[in-house]
Design an enzyme around this catalytic site. Structure first.
Site, mmCIF file in Angstrom:
data_model
loop_
_atom_site.group_PDB
_atom_site.id
_atom_site.type_symbol
_atom_site.label_atom_id
_atom_site.label_comp_id
_atom_site.label_asym_id
_atom_site.label_seq_id
_atom_site.Cartn_x
_atom_site.Cartn_y
_atom_site.Cartn_z
ATOM 1 N N LYS A 190 -9.007 58.069 52.786
ATOM 2 C CA LYS A 190 -10.379 58.399 53.172
ATOM 3 C C LYS A 190 -10.479 59.791 53.796
ATOM 4 C CE LYS A 190 -12.208 53.793 53.109
ATOM 5 N NZ LYS A 190 -10.997 52.990 52.823
HETATM 6 C C1 LIG Z 1 -10.922 52.081 51.781
HETATM 7 C C2 LIG Z 1 -9.574 51.720 51.269
HETATM 8 C C3 LIG Z 1 -9.391 51.152 49.994
HETATM 9 C C4 LIG Z 1 -10.552 50.783 49.091
HETATM 10 O O1 LIG Z 1 -11.217 51.907 48.574
HETATM 11 P P1 LIG Z 1 -12.673 51.756 47.932
HETATM 12 O O2 LIG Z 1 -13.136 53.148 47.737
HETATM 13 O O3 LIG Z 1 -13.502 51.014 48.954
HETATM 14 O O4 LIG Z 1 -12.532 51.001 46.663
HETATM 15 C C5 LIG Z 1 -8.101 50.907 49.570
HETATM 16 N N1 LIG Z 1 -7.036 51.170 50.365
HETATM 17 C C6 LIG Z 1 -7.181 51.713 51.588
HETATM 18 C C7 LIG Z 1 -5.978 51.943 52.413
HETATM 19 C C8 LIG Z 1 -8.443 52.013 52.094
HETATM 20 O O5 LIG Z 1 -8.585 52.547 53.325
#
Ligand SMILES: *Cc1c(COP(=O)(O)O)cnc(C)c1O
Length: 469
Positions: A113
């Site tokens: 993120k």
């Molecule tokens: C947010 C997240 C996901 C999922 O991603 P999306 O964009 O919501 O599909 C997967 N793995 C981790 C570690 C995350 O923080």
């Protein structure tokens, strides 16, 4: 480039207008009117660009209301070796023949993120400064999103963050990451309740339009288009590292929850990136796997939403999914408005089984599901065979990827977090603690800045009002 709503609202907007907004006024999600197409000559020109320059090239196709020199400066300031740990920013790590990981988790909070949120922080500061405005970001987190948002917004002019989280329920490492921040513009609110209580509070505050306007409340959730388009860049960067010439194809495997990450892969593919398959991986919360297998999208209630060892994928409905459905039904906004605005709220499901084949053949999607036992086995196997330690979410991606490998086509598995964030499951799988990057040594012992509040929207509003003077 103008943006439209997936539910057909007549307005068209520029990038900076939707940057600070959430949903479109009709409840739809913003998408570009068309996807800019990238030909082989352009791909060849981009191959070998440093990550920040590649980001600039891609973003400038989507952003026409920030002057090019300013946008370039924002990209250069965001994607640095200092912040992301390597010159490549998203280096590939080879595993068995034909399979590799793309490391997206070396930013400040050790989850993918950061790739988008770091850019968002700089875009917000730029745009708010230009308008002479301020923004108060109110959010709810169960871990990764909140910390990524706080590390992106800390010290930024014009921005304050009020992040609610369920008191005592995040992993000890995640709590330490967030609560040790001492920046004056970051406020941690530990709510006496569960994650749903936090989300309800955010909704209640946002539904108070008078309060929302008066205190300029905004969000940074995963439906924000700027986050999504920032993620498009690392699909190109992964492609260039895994291939030697234009025309070669690759597959991507993506651990998925809210469909934000893989939706960026869909956009990259629509732009012309040679992607053979987009492999969607879920955990036990398999609403998306069910859709791509059957064409039926059936959201889950809270009773049927499991707490798993890959918690960032524990979703009951996927907030970005409407974007893909819009393309899948031929950009028929009236149909999307009916499916998401009427049928889904009334029945909790809709059936697109007639389109399921197109999702696979035309858009390249395949899917699979992974369980706690699969995660443990994949973490153990990857450690024993390659000496590479992966986190639980990446393990879901790798497990499903291995079922879809095609000879001669590189499979790139997106690494979405580092194992230190989910240490308990690593210990369960390997009998040892995960490695900890040096900069996080001892963070559990740092002084904490957090306010515990009851699960009461009025108290959260009071807190915001008192800290917005
Ligand atoms: C947010 C997240 C996901 C999922 O991603 P999306 O964009 O919501 O599909 C997967 N793995 C981790 C570690 C995350 O923080």
């Amino acid at each position: 480039m103008l943006y439209l709503s997936t539910r057909g609202h007549p307005d068209r907007k520029h990038f900076c207008e939707i940057l600070l907004e959430g949903l479109a006024p009709d409840g739809g999600l913003y998408l570009p009117e068309t996807y800019p197409k990238v030909d082989a000559a352009t791909l060849a020109r981009w191959r070998g660009l440093p990550y920040a320059e590649l980001a600039f090239e891609i973003l400038s196709l989507y952003i026409d209301d920030i002057p090019a020199p300013d946008l370039r400066a924002i990209c250069r300031k965001t994607y640095t070796e200092e912040v992301f740990g390597t010159r490549a920013i998203v280096p590939l790590k080879p595993l068995e023949e034909g399979v590799c990981l793309e490391a997206l988790s070396n930013g400040p909070t050790l989850a993918f993120k950061d790739m988008a949120m770091q850019l968002l922080g700089n875009l917000f500061e730029y745009e708010l400064g230009r308008r002479g405005e301020q923004l108060n970001i109110l959010g709810a987190t169960s871990g990764d999103t909140g910390s990524a948002a706080e590390y992106a917004m800390r010290g930024k002019k014009g921005v304050r963050v009020f992040m609610t989280s369920p008191n005592g329920r995040m992993s000890p490492f995640q709590q330490a990451q967030m609560f040790s921040l001492q920046d004056a513009n970051i406020h941690n609110l530990a709510v006496e309740g569960v994650f749903d209580d936090c989300q309800d509070i955010v909704k209640a505050v946002s539904n108070d339009l008078e309060f929302k306007r008066r205190y300029r409340i905004g969000t940074v959730n995963s439906i924000n288009w700027a986050r999504l388009v920032a993620q498009v860049v690392y699909y190109f960067a992964g492609y260039f590292q895994a291939t030697t010439a234009e025309g070669q194809k690759v597959c991507f495997a993506v651990p998925s929850g809210n469909f934000g990450n893989i939706c960026a892969g869909h956009v990259a593919r629509m732009m012309g990136l040679p992607v053979e398959r987009l492999v969607l991986a879920t955990n036990e919360n398999d609403v998306l796997d069910e859709f791509f297998r059957t064409g039926v999208y059936r959201v889950r209630g809270s009773q049927d939403t499991y707490e798993t060892s890959s918690p960032s994928m524990d979703i009951s409905k996927a907030s970005n999914f409407e974007r893909f459905v819009f393309d899948l039904v031929g950009r028929d906004a009236a149909r999307v408005r009916y499916l998401f605005g009427e049928e889904l709220p009334a029945k909790g499901r809709f059936d697109l089984s007639h389109e399921a084949l197109a999702a696979r053949e035309q858009y390249g999607f395949v899917s699979g599901r992974s369980t706690h036992a699969d995660r443990l086995a994949t973490i153990r196997d990857t450690w024993q065979r390659f000496g590479t330690m992966i986190d639980t979410h990446t393990a879901d991606g790798l497990k499903v990827a291995r079922a879809h490998v095609q000879a001669g086509t590189p499979m790139i598995v997106l690494e979405t977090a580092l194992p230190i964030k989910f240490a308990a499951t690593i210990v369960e799988a390997l009998g040892r603690e995960p490695d900890r990057p040096a900069r996080f040594t001892g963070i559990e012992d740092l002084p904490r800045r957090v306010t515990v509040l009851p699960a009461d929207a009025a108290r959260v509003k009071q807190f915001i009002a008192a800290h917005c003077a």
